[in-house]
Design a protein around this motif. Sequence first.
Motif, PDB file in Angstrom:
ATOM      1  N   SER A 130       0.870  -1.181   0.000  1.00  0.00           N
ATOM      2  CA  SER A 130       0.000   0.000   0.000  1.00  0.00           C
ATOM      3  C   SER A 130       0.906   1.229   0.000  1.00  0.00           C
ATOM      4  N   ASP A 131       0.392   2.330  -0.567  1.00  0.00           N
ATOM      5  CA  ASP A 131       1.158   3.581  -0.475  1.00  0.00           C
ATOM      6  C   ASP A 131       0.891   4.274   0.856  1.00  0.00           C
ATOM      7  N   ASP A 132      -0.109   3.767   1.544  1.00  0.00           N
ATOM      8  CA  ASP A 132      -0.518   4.385   2.800  1.00  0.00           C
ATOM      9  C   ASP A 132       0.078   3.578   3.956  1.00  0.00           C
ATOM     10  N   TYR A 133       1.262   3.958   4.407  1.00  0.00           N
ATOM     11  CA  TYR A 133       1.873   3.230   5.518  1.00  0.00           C
ATOM     12  C   TYR A 133       2.535   4.208   6.479  1.00  0.00           C
TER      13      TYR A 133
END
Length: 437
Positions: free
Chosen positions: A57-60
């Motif tokens: 994910s790019d959301d980390y």
Amino acid sequence: MSATGLFRGRLLWFDREPEGAEDTAAFHYVEDGAIAVADGRIAWSGDWSDLPEAFRSDDYSDYRPHLIVPGFIDCHIHFPQGQVVASYAGSLLEWLNTYTFVEEQKYGDPTHAQSMAGRFLDMLLAHGTTTAVAYGSVHKGSVDALLGAAVARDMRMIAGKVMMDLNAPEPLTDTPQSGYDDTKALISEWHGKARVEVAVTPRFALTSTEAQMEMSGALAREHPDCIVQTHLSENHREIATVAELFPWSKDYTDIYDHYGLMGPKTLFGHCIHQGPREIARMSESGSVAVFCPTSNLFLGSGLFDLDKMRSVSPHVRHAVATDIGGGTNWSMLRTLDEGYKVLNLQGQRYHPLRSFYQATLGNAQAIGMETSIGKLKAGYEADFVVLDVASNPGMALRAETVSTLSEELFLMQTMGDDRAVAATIVSGVTAHRRDKA
Ligand code: GUN
Ligand code: ZN
């Protein structure tokens, strides 16, 4: 409360106690690591570049360059003593009678206990501690408040109401029957709910009659899956007094043994002045000696002698703990530092790899939870702490010359405190962030 999430940083966790500084097979270290969390558990951990597609994910949460280790475990702490810390007393019994037994009376008020419960857990989290084994006050409501707050935060927490029917002010005493009944009620209401457990908690032999010790033994027998916690061999006057109270006993340890209170689920706080017979019984029974260095120094109780214990019995189990409020700091880093000094004073060395093992997996093993907490491994509960080795100016200055993992850990424990805790993650949820505190 259970979360899904992705975290990036350097990872460190242990598989067993390191035998020494060169024992790199005892731990996992990942320079650029990923932890993927699903439903409050670690679903995957390892090298960021190997992260399976399903977890990408790019959301980390990007915690580089910080070090992520399993959440610290504090094996002995007193919930009602957050406002007893730093009370000016010479030794244990003066400290108990002058301050502690006064303060703990406040926890008979459920409103006070509830407001302090949230503050207690927040304090643990700010110091990177995600699990604790806690003593409540004598009041059942104190443990209701603490475990209720732990359930609300989805924290792993073990607590018991202290049983004491002797040598304490009247408002702080129970009876053998009420101590038994209240502990039973706590077990049926809380034990195994969410991530909390109840501990059978006779405070210590000095504050229990023989009848209460017998009831404590009955509770331990009837609930073999419950941890038992008490104090043992902390202070010379305490030891002399219990010898008078239980004149038939061979020694202090024998009292707990007589009532069936020794075993692999028992945590004995302090264990400073035990003789060889007592240490051998600790080992034979699988009981755990809990090293509380800041408390032992503050109350002038004595020096925990690990080498002596291991010379009597190489397999005697031990844990490490803050013992707030006889202990002087909530931080397991500060505790490890003082522990190092206590052992060093006696010519004993405790390598930082062993320290960090002990505060994580070692303490998980001491409380029988090593298959749930204490590692950053898939399947484990997602409790971890993000540590910043340059978290104050002195640390930042020294960190410039640190080049190995062991040096970094040693700096962290020698100079670190709550400022070194950049974030604390509980069940996959970021429960504390230093920059938002
Ligand atoms: N022994 C019995 N109660 C206590 C306590 O609250 N703190 C410490 N350090 N020792 C004890
Ligand atoms: Zn204690």
